[in-house]
Design an enzyme around this catalytic site. Structure first.
Site, PDB file in Angstrom:
ATOM      1  N   ASP A 190      16.538 -40.182  23.725  1.00 28.19           N
ATOM      2  CA  ASP A 190      16.374 -41.251  24.714  1.00 28.19           C
ATOM      3  C   ASP A 190      14.907 -41.388  25.114  1.00 28.19           C
ATOM      4  O   ASP A 190      14.558 -42.260  25.917  1.00 28.19           O
ATOM      5  CB  ASP A 190      17.296 -41.050  25.924  1.00 28.19           C
ATOM      6  N   SER A 191      14.027 -40.555  24.498  1.00 23.77           N
ATOM      7  CA  SER A 191      12.586 -40.815  24.581  1.00 23.77           C
ATOM      8  C   SER A 191      12.290 -42.206  24.038  1.00 23.77           C
ATOM      9  O   SER A 191      11.225 -42.774  24.329  1.00 23.77           O
ATOM     10  CB  SER A 191      11.811 -39.756  23.788  1.00 23.77           C
ATOM     11  N   ASP A 219      21.133 -38.996  21.477  1.00 24.70           N
ATOM     12  CA  ASP A 219      21.131 -38.656  22.902  1.00 24.70           C
ATOM     13  C   ASP A 219      22.099 -39.561  23.649  1.00 24.70           C
ATOM     14  O   ASP A 219      22.043 -40.793  23.503  1.00 24.70           O
ATOM     15  CB  ASP A 219      19.734 -38.917  23.483  1.00 24.70           C
ATOM     16  N   LYS A 235      23.812 -35.377  22.001  1.00 24.09           N
ATOM     17  CA  LYS A 235      23.084 -34.418  22.842  1.00 24.09           C
ATOM     18  C   LYS A 235      23.224 -34.817  24.302  1.00 24.09           C
ATOM     19  O   LYS A 235      23.113 -36.011  24.635  1.00 24.09           O
ATOM     20  CB  LYS A 235      21.601 -34.360  22.431  1.00 24.09           C
ATOM     21  N   GLU A 254      22.117 -33.400  28.437  1.00 26.31           N
ATOM     22  CA  GLU A 254      21.122 -32.582  29.131  1.00 26.31           C
ATOM     23  C   GLU A 254      21.736 -31.772  30.270  1.00 26.31           C
ATOM     24  O   GLU A 254      22.717 -32.158  30.865  1.00 26.31           O
ATOM     25  CB  GLU A 254      20.002 -33.480  29.692  1.00 26.31           C
ATOM     26  N   GLU A 305      13.413 -26.945  26.122  1.00 22.99           N
ATOM     27  CA  GLU A 305      12.180 -27.723  26.306  1.00 22.99           C
ATOM     28  C   GLU A 305      11.313 -27.149  27.430  1.00 22.99           C
ATOM     29  O   GLU A 305      11.791 -26.931  28.555  1.00 22.99           O
ATOM     30  CB  GLU A 305      12.526 -29.192  26.610  1.00 22.99           C
TER      31      GLU A 305
HETATM   32  O1  KIV Z   1      14.630 -37.678  23.932  1.00 25.21           O
HETATM   33  C1  KIV Z   1      14.031 -36.886  23.185  1.00 25.21           C
HETATM   34  O2  KIV Z   1      13.218 -37.249  22.335  1.00 25.21           O
HETATM   35  C2  KIV Z   1      14.320 -35.456  23.340  1.00 25.21           C
HETATM   36  C3  KIV Z   1      13.443 -34.495  22.622  1.00 25.21           C
HETATM   37  C4  KIV Z   1      12.125 -34.415  23.294  1.00 25.21           C
HETATM   38  C5  KIV Z   1      14.072 -33.170  22.468  1.00 25.21           C
HETATM   39  O3  KIV Z   1      15.222 -35.103  24.037  1.00 25.21           O
END
Ligand code: KIV
Length: 289
Positions: free
Chosen positions: A52-53, A91, A121, A123, A190
């Site tokens: 989600d970056s 994510d 994924k 968090e 992280e």
């Molecule tokens: O959203 C993302 O890119 C991440 C990575 C930094 C692990 O969660």
């Protein structure tokens, strides 16, 4: 290094477990679109994360919080179309899984069915441990993410390393172990001191992928735009830049603009033509109307 695409066997969770067992580092990177997926596939990475970056790197939001499920599904599906060998992790965005097991399962199923994700994924520890257990029970492999968790960065005091006191480090360790017990297949760790990683690793049966967690994890992940220098602005301490594509891209577009303005582009080799007889007839047709 050659830019040729080498034929590779598909990576499975079993492959990653074997890598951990053998002490062979696992390579994970983010990707957000079809050409990005083709690039990381050709580079031979093991796991691709549609993080989600994307909210910040490709959609221009100022944090990961605003990105929607629909936006993430569109990006994940595009990456899926460009990948064959690596495992694809998506994510689940903020607000799309925390409230209940049912919500988490419904959202994750969309990523699997509509976008082709292999794993999802989520968090944090806490309630996310229950969500992870429910997802695994529903047949969806899960990646946990502890330490600095950007979706809840505000409550962590901002984008900063976590676990820097013994008590805080124990909390990171407890979250990691709880997610492992809940059935997570992988864990992302992280922005924690290397000492925290070293204390955790002997207790982890599942592969741990680090980002700013030192060298002792089973693998590393970096954001595509960070490692290739595509993203303007400052990067986190743990980022290593392997290219400066932003400068190369600006130079390329500026050269195009200069060529257009000085009439150097298009040149004859970029033009289409028609047979001379047709061109002459065209002139006559235009003249007669
Ligand atoms: O959203 C993302 O890119 C991440 C990575 C930094 C692990 O969660």
């Amino acid at each position: 290094m050659s830019a040729q695409v080498a034929a590779r066997t598909s990576i499975t969770l079993g492959t990653l477990a074997a890598r951990k067992e053998a002490g062979e580092p696992i390579v994970m990177v983010t990707a957000y679109d079809y050409p990005g997926a083709q690039i990381v596939e050709a580079a031979g990475v093991d796991v691709v994360l549609v993080g989600d970056s994307a909210a910040m790197t490709v959609l221009g939001y100022d944090s990961t919080v605003p990105v929607s499920v629909d936006e993430m599904i569109m990006l994940t599906a595009a990456v899926r179309r460009g990948l064959s060998s690596p495992l694809l992790v998506a994510d689940l965005p903020f607000g799309s899984y925390e409230a209940s097991d049912e919500l988490a399962i419904a959202t994750a199923q969309r990523f699997v069915k509509e976008a082709g994700a292999d794993l999802v994924k989520i968090e944090r520890g806490g309630t996310s441990v229950d969500r992870a257990r429910a997802l695994v029970a529903a047949g969806i492999p899960v990646v946990g993410h502890v330490g600095l968790t950007p979706q809840t960065a505000t409550s962590l005091g901002g984008y900063r390393a976590q676990g820097r006191t013994a008590v805080a480090a124990r909390a990171v360790r407890d979250d990691a172990l709880a997610l492992q017990e809940a059935g997570c297949s992988l864990l992302v760790l992280e922005a924690v001191p290397s000492e925290v990683t070293a204390a955790l690793m002997p207790h982890m049966r599942v592969p741990v992928i680090g980002i700013g967690a030192g060298p002792e994890t089973d693998g590393q992940v970096l954001v595509f735009h960070d490692l290739l220098g595509l993203y303007g602005g400052g990067a986190a301490k743990f980022v290593k830049r392997y290219a400066d594509l932003r400068t190369a891209a600006i130079d390329g577009v500026a050269a195009y603009a200069a060529d257009v303005r000085s009439a150097k582009y298009p040149a004859p080799e970029h033009e289409y033509s028609m047979p001379a007889a047709e061109a002459a007839e065209l002139q006559e047709l235009i003249a007669s109307h």
